[in-house]
Design an enzyme around this catalytic site. Structure first.
Site, PDB file in Angstrom:
ATOM      1  CB  CYS A 139       1.271  -1.083   5.893  1.00 25.06           C
ATOM      2  SG  CYS A 139       2.053   0.127   5.241  1.00 25.06           S
ATOM      3  CE  LYS A 208       0.648   2.290  -0.664  1.00 25.25           C
ATOM      4  NZ  LYS A 208       0.107   2.462   0.590  1.00 25.25           N
ATOM      5  CD  GLU A 246      -0.877  -7.483  -5.655  1.00 26.08           C
ATOM      6  OE1 GLU A 246      -2.053  -7.651  -5.289  1.00 26.08           O
ATOM      7  OE2 GLU A 246       0.048  -7.611  -5.092  1.00 26.08           O
ATOM      8  CE  LYS A 261      -0.464   5.705  -2.477  1.00 28.24           C
ATOM      9  NZ  LYS A 261      -0.571   5.456  -1.354  1.00 28.24           N
ATOM     10  CB  SER A 287       2.237  13.596  -1.150  1.00 28.24           C
ATOM     11  OG  SER A 287       3.105  12.258  -0.877  1.00 28.24           O
ATOM     12  CE1 TYR A 326      -2.956  14.386  -0.130  1.00 25.82           C
ATOM     13  CE2 TYR A 326      -1.621  13.876  -1.965  1.00 25.82           C
ATOM     14  CZ  TYR A 326      -2.298  13.696  -0.984  1.00 25.82           C
ATOM     15  OH  TYR A 326      -1.960  12.437  -0.224  1.00 25.82           O
TER      16      TYR A 326
HETATM   17  C1  PBG Z   1      -0.471   4.067   3.287  1.00 24.60           C
HETATM   18  C2  PBG Z   1      -0.582   5.235   2.293  1.00 24.60           C
HETATM   19  C3  PBG Z   1       0.266   5.732   1.740  1.00 24.60           C
HETATM   20  C4  PBG Z   1      -0.263   6.824   0.887  1.00 24.60           C
HETATM   21  C5  PBG Z   1      -1.454   6.629   1.054  1.00 24.60           C
HETATM   22  N1  PBG Z   1      -1.540   5.399   1.860  1.00 24.60           N
HETATM   23  C6  PBG Z   1       1.798   5.942   1.783  1.00 24.60           C
HETATM   24  C7  PBG Z   1       2.821   4.809   2.039  1.00 24.60           C
HETATM   25  O1  PBG Z   1       2.497   3.810   1.486  1.00 24.60           O
HETATM   26  O2  PBG Z   1       3.802   5.141   2.498  1.00 24.60           O
HETATM   27  C8  PBG Z   1       0.562   7.657   0.282  1.00 24.60           C
HETATM   28  C9  PBG Z   1      -0.277   8.862  -0.617  1.00 24.60           C
HETATM   29  C10 PBG Z   1       0.662  10.075  -0.882  1.00 24.60           C
HETATM   30  O3  PBG Z   1       1.812   9.988  -1.175  1.00 24.60           O
HETATM   31  O4  PBG Z   1      -0.024  11.011  -1.378  1.00 24.60           O
HETATM   32  N2  PBG Z   1      -1.295   4.145   4.102  1.00 24.60           N
END
Ligand code: PBG
Length: 337
Positions: A139, A208, A246, A261, A287, A326
């Site tokens: 990232c 996150k 954070e 998240k 996801s 989603y």
């Molecule tokens: C990173 C990002 C991720 C997701 C959103 N932005 C994945 C990661 O950190 O590997 C995951 C979203 C999801 O799983 O639906 N840019």
């Protein structure tokens, strides 16, 4: 009234089942209501024309070229969904993810196309990160620290700022940095303000976590790290107090909305953040949470639709003001009757 006083006497004077007898009475006393206004629909956009690649572990979700994306955004708007969030899959990846901050990058093109075709009556959020754009899938840009290869935080900040400004220039309403770099919100806020985008909002992926639940996304966004993992920048799932730190820092740096998240395994964090700060809180129903529901439903083991509504309602009850999911299109259709 104090709780002990209100329920003095207890059973049989108090019978909680009374309000559960009549379905309309249940409607009257329902505390949490999912609304289309709460939903943000994610889309994966890639170069090409008439591309609609199914994402295997996410039934009903696709990688879309811009021409194929537009009708989906229109549909989302027609159903009353206020916002979409875009993830880009670039033509080429390189060490520094340069397509991510190019004004002709895939997300920049998609934002312009949406604003042209659908109009301004939809909030366009862009994910601001590098993992989809770098050859190594991390990232940010890599550096060496005492013999370890890791994402170089401060060099990444400059590029994040460039990426965010370029999204704003394309017409993004909200930018959403998801890389968990220290100082990312301040770097982006400063750069946006200097470029004259003081009205572009920041939705920070503030808390996150390192999560197995991102598996399907990495397939969808073609963003899996090519070596190692994300433990040096994403949070340890065991930590709750750290999420509060954070969030506090991101708010101090200028975040307008803070995100937790994933959502489902982190409802306690959503609750704590909402109670502690009283600011707009977003939750990302990621996801893997989506894949889990579909897999169990496909196997005939669980009722996918009921699970979906129960999960999203729980996320809202925990304190989320907006939910990235989603399921948004399906749920909006259902809520509209
Ligand atoms: C990173 C990002 C991720 C997701 C959103 N932005 C994945 C990661 O950190 O590997 C995951 C979203 C999801 O799983 O639906 N840019």
């Amino acid at each position: 009234m104090h709780r002990a006083l209100a329920e003095r006497g207890g059973f049989p004077t108090v019978r909680l089942r009374r309000l559960r007898q009549h379905p309309r009475l249940r409607d009257l006393v329902r505390e949490t209501r999912l609304s289309v206004d709460d939903l943000v629909m994610p889309f994966f956009v890639r170069p090409g024309r008439r591309v609609r690649n199914p994402i295997a572990p996410m039934p009903g979700q696709y990688q879309l070229s811009i021409d194929a994306l537009i009708p989906y955004v229109r549909k989302a708007r027609q159903l009353g969904i206020p916002a979409v969030i875009l993830f880009g899959i670039p033509e080429h990846k390189d060490e520094v993810g340069s397509e991510s901050y190019s004004d002709s990058g895939i997300v920049q093109q998609a934002v312009r196309a949406i604003k042209d075709a659908v109009g301004d009556d939809v909030v366009v959020i862009t994910d601001v990160c590098f993992c989809e754009y770098t050859s190594h899938g991390h990232c940010g840009v890599l550096g060496q620290d005492r013999g370890r290869t890791d994402v170089d935080n401060d060099r990444t900040l400059d590029l994040l700022a460039r990426q965010a400004v370029s999204h704003a220039r394309a017409g993004a309403d909200v930018v959403a940095p998801s890389g968990m770099m220290d100082g990312m919100v301040r770097a982006i806020r400063t750069a946006l303000d200097e470029a004259g985008f003081e009205q572009v909002a920041i939705l920070s992926y503030a808390a996150k976590y390192v999560s197995a639940f991102y598996g399907p996304f990495r397939e969808a966004a073609e963003s899996a790290p090519q070596f190692g993992d994300r433990r040096s920048y994403q949070m340890d799932p065991a930590n709750g107090d750290e999420a509060i730190r954070e969030v506090a820092l991101d708010l101090e740096e200028g975040a307008d909305i803070v995100m937790v998240k994933p959502a489902l395994a982190y409802l306690d964090i959503i609750w704590r953040v909402k109670r502690e700060f009283g600011v707009p809180v977003a939750a990302y129903n990621v996801s893997g949470e989506y894949a889990m529901v579909h897999a169990a439903a496909q196997a005939g083991w669980l009722d996918g639709w009921r699970m979906t509504l129960e999960i999203l309602t729980s996320i809202k009850r925990a304190g989320a003001d907006l939910i990235l999911t989603y399921h948004a299109l399906d749920v909006a259709q259902h809520l509209n009757g």
